[in-house]
Design a protein around this motif. Structure first.
Motif, PDB file in Angstrom:
ATOM      1  N   CYS A  75      -6.675  -1.727  -0.164  1.00  0.00           N
ATOM      2  CA  CYS A  75      -5.901  -2.020   1.016  1.00  0.00           C
ATOM      3  C   CYS A  75      -6.623  -2.390   2.165  1.00  0.00           C
TER       4      CYS A  75
ATOM      5  N   CYS B 144       0.977  -1.221   0.043  1.00  0.00           N
ATOM      6  CA  CYS B 144       0.126  -0.070   0.130  1.00  0.00           C
ATOM      7  C   CYS B 144       0.977   1.214  -0.051  1.00  0.00           C
TER       8      CYS B 144
ATOM      9  N   CYS C 237      -6.273   0.448   5.414  1.00  0.00           N
ATOM     10  CA  CYS C 237      -6.463   1.744   5.467  1.00  0.00           C
ATOM     11  C   CYS C 237      -7.470   2.097   4.434  1.00  0.00           C
TER      12      CYS C 237
ATOM     13  N   HIS D  99      -7.100   2.527   1.389  1.00  0.00           N
ATOM     14  CA  HIS D  99      -6.617   3.155  -0.022  1.00  0.00           C
ATOM     15  C   HIS D  99      -6.601   2.384  -1.280  1.00  0.00           C
TER      16      HIS D  99
ATOM     17  N   CYS E  92      -0.080   3.285   3.526  1.00  0.00           N
ATOM     18  CA  CYS E  92       0.483   2.539   4.999  1.00  0.00           C
ATOM     19  C   CYS E  92       1.350   1.250   4.837  1.00  0.00           C
TER      20      CYS E  92
ATOM     21  N   HIS F  70       0.759  -1.645   4.032  1.00  0.00           N
ATOM     22  CA  HIS F  70       0.499  -2.849   4.233  1.00  0.00           C
ATOM     23  C   HIS F  70       0.524  -3.886   2.913  1.00  0.00           C
TER      24      HIS F  70
END
Ligand SMILES: [Zn+2]
Length: 122
Positions: free
Chosen positions: A55, A37, A58, A60, A40, A42
Motif C-alpha cells: 500500500c 488496501c 500505510c 501494508h 486503510c 487506499h
C-alpha cells in the motif's frame, strides 16, 4: 477453478517453472479486480519483486497468495498449481493418495488442499 483448463501439461510446466512464476500468475489474476488496501482502504500500491503488493499510504504488504486458496500452502505453489491443473484437466476422479505419491507430499496434505480446491470450484 477453470483457469488451467485447455492447457496441455508441457505448456503448463513450461509456464510455471518456479514458485515465483506462480506468484506472478496470481498477481495478474488479482489485477483484474481493483486494489483496495485491507488495512486503510487506499487504492494505490507498488508491486514488489516477489509480486506482493504494498500500500502506498500505510505500507501494508499483501502477498500474492493472500485471499486465494493458495494462501499458506505448505508444500509450495508449484505443487499446488499442479494439483489444480490435474483436477481441472482430468476426467477421472483423483485420489489424494495418488496425488501425494506423484508430488512427494503427504496424503493428508494432498487431501486437505484438494478439498479446498473442490470448494473453490463450486
Ligand atoms: Zn494501506
Amino acid at each position: 477453478m477453470n483457469i488451467f483448463k485447455g492447457q496441455n501439461l508441457l505448456e503448463f510446466t513450461g509456464r510455471f517453472k518456479t514458485d515465483l512464476d506462480c506468484k506472478e500468475y496470481l498477481s495478474e489474476l488479482k489485477d483484474i479486480s481493483d486494489y483496495k488496501c485491507t488495512k486503510c482502504s487506499h487504492t494505490a500500491y507498488q508491486r514488489k519483486a516477489d509480486f506482493s503488493r504494498q500500500c502506498n499510504i500505510c505500507n501494508h504488504r499483501e502477498s500474492a497468495t493472500a485471499g486465494t486458496l493458495f494462501h499458506k500452502v505448505k508444500f509450495g505453489l508449484r505443487k499446488a498449481f499442479l494439483i489444480c491443473f490435474e483436477m481441472s484437466t482430468t476426467t477421472k476422479s483423483l485420489s489424494a493418495s495418488y496425488m501425494g505419491v506423484r508430488l512427494g507430499i503427504t496424503e493428508k496434505s494432498a487431501r486437505y488442499f484438494m478439498h479446498k480446491v473442490r470448494e473453490a470450484m463450486q
